[in-house]
Scaffold this motif. Sequence first.
Motif, mmCIF file in Angstrom:
data_model
loop_
_atom_site.group_PDB
_atom_site.id
_atom_site.type_symbol
_atom_site.label_atom_id
_atom_site.label_comp_id
_atom_site.label_asym_id
_atom_site.label_seq_id
_atom_site.Cartn_x
_atom_site.Cartn_y
_atom_site.Cartn_z
ATOM 1 N N ILE B 107 34.882 44.870 13.386
ATOM 2 C CA ILE B 107 34.003 46.396 13.653
ATOM 3 C C ILE B 107 34.173 47.581 13.176
ATOM 4 N N ILE B 111 33.198 49.822 10.059
ATOM 5 C CA ILE B 111 32.768 51.119 10.419
ATOM 6 C C ILE B 111 33.540 51.577 8.454
ATOM 7 N N PHE B 227 23.850 47.576 7.537
ATOM 8 C CA PHE B 227 24.689 46.623 8.930
ATOM 9 C C PHE B 227 22.973 46.333 9.317
ATOM 10 N N LEU B 231 22.657 42.113 9.939
ATOM 11 C CA LEU B 231 22.138 41.325 11.793
ATOM 12 C C LEU B 231 21.407 40.726 11.071
ATOM 13 N N PHE B 306 15.346 39.482 15.237
ATOM 14 C CA PHE B 306 16.580 40.001 16.625
ATOM 15 C C PHE B 306 16.059 39.126 18.013
ATOM 16 N N LEU C 66 28.325 45.952 21.928
ATOM 17 C CA LEU C 66 28.232 46.463 20.860
ATOM 18 C C LEU C 66 27.161 47.845 20.771
ATOM 19 N N LEU C 128 24.696 43.773 19.226
ATOM 20 C CA LEU C 128 24.517 44.848 18.697
ATOM 21 C C LEU C 128 22.501 44.972 17.870
ATOM 22 N N GLY C 129 22.624 43.766 18.274
ATOM 23 C CA GLY C 129 20.856 44.130 17.718
ATOM 24 C C GLY C 129 20.088 44.789 19.080
ATOM 25 N N PHE C 130 20.213 44.519 19.844
ATOM 26 C CA PHE C 130 19.366 45.591 20.895
ATOM 27 C C PHE C 130 19.924 46.781 20.804
ATOM 28 N N GLU C 132 20.200 48.568 18.198
ATOM 29 C CA GLU C 132 19.080 48.893 16.739
ATOM 30 C C GLU C 132 17.832 48.474 17.534
ATOM 31 N N LEU C 264 24.473 53.643 16.658
ATOM 32 C CA LEU C 264 25.312 52.905 16.382
ATOM 33 C C LEU C 264 26.383 53.896 16.872
ATOM 34 N N THR C 265 26.808 54.205 16.280
ATOM 35 C CA THR C 265 28.307 55.012 15.731
ATOM 36 C C THR C 265 28.623 55.419 17.337
ATOM 37 N N THR C 268 29.695 52.218 19.472
ATOM 38 C CA THR C 268 31.538 51.824 18.145
ATOM 39 C C THR C 268 33.193 52.958 19.047
ATOM 40 N N LEU C 271 33.709 52.570 21.712
ATOM 41 C CA LEU C 271 34.271 51.079 22.227
ATOM 42 C C LEU C 271 36.268 51.704 22.102
#
Lengths: 260, 329, 359
Positions: B107, B111, B227, B231, B306, C66, C128-130, C132, C264-265, C268, C271
């Motif tokens: 990750i 970034i 991204f 994905l 997804f 994530l 991660l997908g969720f 988005e 998303l950032t 992160t 995290l």
Amino acid sequence: MSATINEVLMEARGVGKRFGGVQALKDVSLTIRRNEIYGLIGPNGAGKTTFFNVLTGLYQRDDGDVLFEGNVLNLTSPHEVARVGIARTFQNIRLFGNMTAMENVMVGRHVRTHQNVIGAIFRTKAERAEEAAIRRRAEELLHYVGVADRAQDLAKNLSYGDQRRLEIARALATDPKLLALDEPAAGMNATETAGLRTLIEGVRADGLTVLLIEHDVKLVMGLCDRVAVLDYGQKIAEDVPAVVRANPKVIEAYIGTSTH
Amino acid sequence: MDIFIQQLINGLTTGSVYAVVALGYTMVYGVIQLINFAHGEVVMIGAMVAFSVIVSLAGSGLPPLAIVACGIIAAIPSCMIIGYFLERVAYRPLRHAPRLAPLITAIGMSIILQHLALLVWGRNPIAFPQIIDNPSFAIGGASITGVQIAIILLCFAMMAALTWFVFRTKFGIAIRATAEDVRVAGLMGINANAVIAATFVIGAALGAIAGVMFGTYYGIVHYTMGFILGLKAFCAAVLGGIGNIAGAMVGGILLGLVEAMATGYIGEITDLCRWPGGGTSFLVERCADGGNFVLFGSNYQDVFAFLVLILVLVFRPSGLLGERVAERA
Amino acid sequence: MANFITSLDKKNKLGLALIAVALIVLPFVLASAGTAWVRILNFAILYVFLALGLNIVVGFAGLLDLGYIAFYAVGAYVYALLASPHFGLHLPFWVIIPIGAAVACVAGMVLGAPTLKLRGDYLAIVTLGFGEIVRVFMNNLSNPINVTNGPKGITLIDSFKIGSFDLGKSDVFGGLIFSGPIKYYYLLLIVLLAVIVINKRLQDSRIGRAWVAIREDEVAAKAAGINTRNIKLLAFAMGASFGGIAGGMFAAIQGFVSPESFVLTESTMILAMVVLGGMGNIWGVIAGALLLSFVPELLRYTVQPVQEALFGHAIIEPEVLRMLIFGIALVLTMRFMPAGLWPEARHRREMEAKREGKK
């Protein structure tokens, strides 16, 4: 010895297990009686650990049945196996390395305790009582296996022998009826093995049944009431140690493999 | 029917790009069971490098195909270097760390790469310069463009080449052996470090080409494109069965088709005016004179991949062609 | 809590009292430099709150989430929809916040149930997908029925009110001006205290031990009788609820929500707070969250002027620099100090034990 000695605790009937095309276990049947120390031996790759993993729910068996206290075990997950009263240790010790010895044993009490998130957040009276009981029992068990003085040390920092003992304490914390030990003496020196032997005898004296998978034939023969021998995934003998020791098939299996 | 054929063509185009990107995930996963989250960013950087080259050569008078080729030729080594660097600096030191560590590092690398790209190329997208006239051919009521044909052909060629490489060459056998068991492969004299690094580098090279094609198809590239592309490609890899090379290809193409079809038809399907009983009081007004009441339109395009991922994980976590993926004992 | 205080010796009690006084006076000190600073402080506390929620998932149970910000978004939108002119609903906050927590919790369970029985990596990618997907919905659920108002977001969200006492408005008590942000600060402080106590208690409970056991060795945890799937799901749901609660408070304090706040950032960044501070260690996570929340401000006041002085204009925007720092922090922490800047208490206990042993 009490009268219950002949009562069957666990029974395997025609258990089979395949990995791809390899038949790891074939038609294995054996009975473990209540309050005995039962040994399972065999040369490397004979299927001891596979059988053990089938028994403790880590693998699903392909054929046959496993009965525990007269009921067929149809459990799909190891935690359910722990719940019915079978506790195990691992050949390559699996402790929670970054938890203290004390906490490791306390985790073993999980399956016999009930407090949930609400109890924990509000520190209810019941939760505090349960927590105290968990702690008390864990302390007792640490004493019992002889690592009480290391209670507050991280499990990963304990000596090899102490780690083995701690793993047994964690297994005992689940209040098992059957304690299944996977090569507990592996890597131990003579003194440590002697200590382990005393510990296992003590466990039996306290009314538990012990299943012992071992490489150390001397330990098994000296300690176990009855012994089964696996070779190439099949049972070739099951009897008291003196008889098993004289069994030509067993001798062949061991000598046969040792000359390879 | 026209929509169907058109979406079939579009889906095949994006799907073959997903497939090539998915190969990057699946090869690395197959060998060291790591999801290289930064792979999408590597693809993005490939596209950005190629487009920079293409834009700067646009006025040079070179033939258009040569310009595109120059772009791709610049992108491939750039991505290979980044792929190697990722493995060597970020992942290799963590090979024996707890599982969470390399994931978090991945990750972090993602970034870093994304924001380095932002520093280099800025926030604005780079558009593909008007150097190629993109011919269009009619098929039934639909059409396929030259770019689409090129993308599909090139992707299939790459997949064929990789399959040959992995199954027919000595180094390919080493890769498969390492994927089976790193330790044993090492005992057999295979340099596992080299093999692992190679999977990163090969995946990055494939990704670079896929990135350029993806950018060419949509006409622009942007520092955030990695991204969502990454994905989706990951979803494709899981759909096919992660760790399985054929699975990544099948999964990618299938995912492209599912996405295209879903995007093409969802507006129609969720248009309440077309539903039986669409004459309920509050709808009458909206539906009059050919009006519509579309609950979900094509703007939900990014959701489908997804959803496919979730469905696969629920019903067939090992993917279409994969082996079982549940935690090994 | 009572036990905790009585068990402290005199010196510690004095220290605690000093910290308490400092925390009470802090907003007034900051307000003298500008109300903006109080707002920054409030958002920092919200980040601490979020980091503690994520710490349950990542730090205790070892599950990589994530898309944590998505649960924050769910909480924020639930509050915004139920307490704004958008639908003309103005429910009181004590009704909405639990609803938001519950909705986030359900979302977490729906997401976790299929993935938690698989390898941890899948959870990472699904979350991660969720994150988005939630953003896609926030952006597009304005048609045909306007639910989220799309990218424009929802404005004029109600502040917290208890009777006629409005946390969003200024009041004067005993000659002191309590501005909206200052009132919210005290609320946040109380909530934060509660969250810390809850976290601590969970950590020291049967459930908390089960989480750490799963993180340490899932196979052994199963063999020791832990229903790992349920316990993991519980961690995931708890973390999600925390995110939902924080989201509701965010919506009220900000008075405005839009998809922009939940990118998303942000996931992160939270995290990074947990990882840098020290996964699993409550105090480390708090320190990590405070540190990283003030980084942007720090950069604004240092890097920007320095660059302007050197080059006449900013070459690297502080925003980009911030993300680079987060990325590098994640990578370096994992490489060189995987337990974080302030490792979990047991590690420290171990160090102390060693030191004493040497004496």
